[in-house]
Design a protein around this motif. Structure first.
Motif, PDB file in Angstrom:
ATOM      1  N   ASP A 176       0.836  -1.220   0.000  1.00  0.00           N
ATOM      2  CA  ASP A 176       0.000   0.000   0.000  1.00  0.00           C
ATOM      3  C   ASP A 176       0.866   1.264   0.000  1.00  0.00           C
ATOM      4  N   GLU A 177       1.947   1.210   0.781  1.00  0.00           N
ATOM      5  CA  GLU A 177       2.842   2.384   0.827  1.00  0.00           C
ATOM      6  C   GLU A 177       3.525   2.595  -0.504  1.00  0.00           C
ATOM      7  N   LEU A 178       3.919   1.478  -1.125  1.00  0.00           N
ATOM      8  CA  LEU A 178       4.582   1.578  -2.437  1.00  0.00           C
ATOM      9  C   LEU A 178       3.616   2.193  -3.463  1.00  0.00           C
ATOM     10  N   ILE A 179       2.372   1.767  -3.386  1.00  0.00           N
ATOM     11  CA  ILE A 179       1.355   2.301  -4.297  1.00  0.00           C
ATOM     12  C   ILE A 179       1.192   3.811  -4.070  1.00  0.00           C
ATOM     13  N   GLY A 187     -10.819   5.340  -9.313  1.00  0.00           N
ATOM     14  CA  GLY A 187     -11.682   4.167  -9.136  1.00  0.00           C
ATOM     15  C   GLY A 187     -10.883   2.926  -8.787  1.00  0.00           C
ATOM     16  N   GLU A 188     -11.596   1.895  -8.333  1.00  0.00           N
ATOM     17  CA  GLU A 188     -10.934   0.683  -7.843  1.00  0.00           C
ATOM     18  C   GLU A 188     -10.213  -0.076  -8.957  1.00  0.00           C
ATOM     19  N   GLN A 189     -10.803  -0.085 -10.151  1.00  0.00           N
ATOM     20  CA  GLN A 189     -10.189  -0.888 -11.220  1.00  0.00           C
ATOM     21  C   GLN A 189      -8.779  -0.411 -11.576  1.00  0.00           C
ATOM     22  N   LEU A 242      -2.625  -0.825 -10.863  1.00  0.00           N
ATOM     23  CA  LEU A 242      -1.371  -0.312 -10.299  1.00  0.00           C
ATOM     24  C   LEU A 242      -0.846  -1.289  -9.235  1.00  0.00           C
ATOM     25  N   GLU A 243      -1.750  -1.806  -8.438  1.00  0.00           N
ATOM     26  CA  GLU A 243      -1.392  -2.775  -7.396  1.00  0.00           C
ATOM     27  C   GLU A 243      -0.727  -4.002  -8.029  1.00  0.00           C
ATOM     28  N   GLN A 244      -1.330  -4.466  -9.108  1.00  0.00           N
ATOM     29  CA  GLN A 244      -0.799  -5.646  -9.813  1.00  0.00           C
ATOM     30  C   GLN A 244       0.604  -5.370 -10.375  1.00  0.00           C
ATOM     31  N   ASP A 245       0.765  -4.193 -10.991  1.00  0.00           N
ATOM     32  CA  ASP A 245       2.071  -3.835 -11.565  1.00  0.00           C
ATOM     33  C   ASP A 245       3.145  -3.790 -10.470  1.00  0.00           C
ATOM     34  N   LEU A 246       2.790  -3.238  -9.328  1.00  0.00           N
ATOM     35  CA  LEU A 246       3.800  -3.044  -8.280  1.00  0.00           C
ATOM     36  C   LEU A 246       4.049  -4.301  -7.457  1.00  0.00           C
ATOM     37  N   LEU A 247       3.088  -5.216  -7.440  1.00  0.00           N
ATOM     38  CA  LEU A 247       3.254  -6.458  -6.681  1.00  0.00           C
ATOM     39  C   LEU A 247       4.479  -7.230  -7.164  1.00  0.00           C
ATOM     40  N   LYS A 248       4.606  -7.364  -8.474  1.00  0.00           N
ATOM     41  CA  LYS A 248       5.698  -8.141  -9.030  1.00  0.00           C
ATOM     42  C   LYS A 248       7.044  -7.504  -8.670  1.00  0.00           C
TER      43      LYS A 248
END
Ligand code: S3P
Length: 176
Positions: A32-35, A51-53, A58-64
């Protein structure tokens, strides 16, 4: 081999992850902080603006990126509910640890924290249902579940470390 903390909002993923990393002298990332850093705004503002989508993308991109770069990662409550994210987490071959707590305790911990857009928009019943639905998903692919109720963060960290170092069958890892 990363340690990935998953679980519903309010289960202590960020606090425990940070403390665990400190005590193991390892690098830590709170997704969450990275996002928020990448977006240049808070998560509630990001939700309101895009919006959530778009947030989930962005969450998906940063997870990896986070899994590749850090030893210990705290995810957001919704992160493991997206199938692309599940694949990334599984491919990391790390230790996926679910933190859990009873819904009433979660509610008390979150209080009126309006930094959680999902919590903010849901009725009490819908929030309870979301936890049940997500728990079924977390349970399916975590290696171990830690009940955090009535425990302080240090006790939870001690429990996780004991599991990591115990080299027993309690964790499902082929390489432990
Ligand atoms: C979310 C949980 C939040 C954050 C975002 C969405 C969710 O993280 O990622 O507000 O869908 O449950 P926490 O689990 O740290 O509250």
């Amino acid at each position: 081999m990363p340690v990935i903390l998953i679980g519903f909002m309010g289960t202590g993923k960020s606090t425990v992850g940070r403390l665990l990393a400190e005590s193991m002298n390892q690098s830590f990332c709170d997704l969450d902080e990275l996002i928020e850093k990448e977006a240049g705004m808070t998560i509630p503002t990001y939700f309101d603006t895009y919006g959530e989508q778009v947030f989930r993308q962005l969450e998906q991109d940063l997870l990896k990126k986070a899994i590749d770069e850090y030893d210990i990662l705290s995810t957001g409550g919704g992160t493991p509910t997206i199938s692309a994210n599940q694949k990334v987490i599984q491919a990391a071959m790390g230790r996926t640890i679910k933190l859990d707590a009873p819904i009433d305790e979660i509610r008390a911990r979150i209080g009126d924290d309006m930094n959680r857009p999902i919590f903010k928009k849901l009725s009490q019943q819908a929030f309870n249902e979301l936890k049940e639905k997500r728990d079924a998903i977390y349970n399916k692919f975590c290696d171990v579940i830690i009940d955090t109720s009535q425990k302080n963060p240090r006790e939870i960290v001690a429990e996780i470390k004991a599991l990591i170092y115990s080299n027993t069958d309690e964790l499902n890892y082929a390489s432990l």
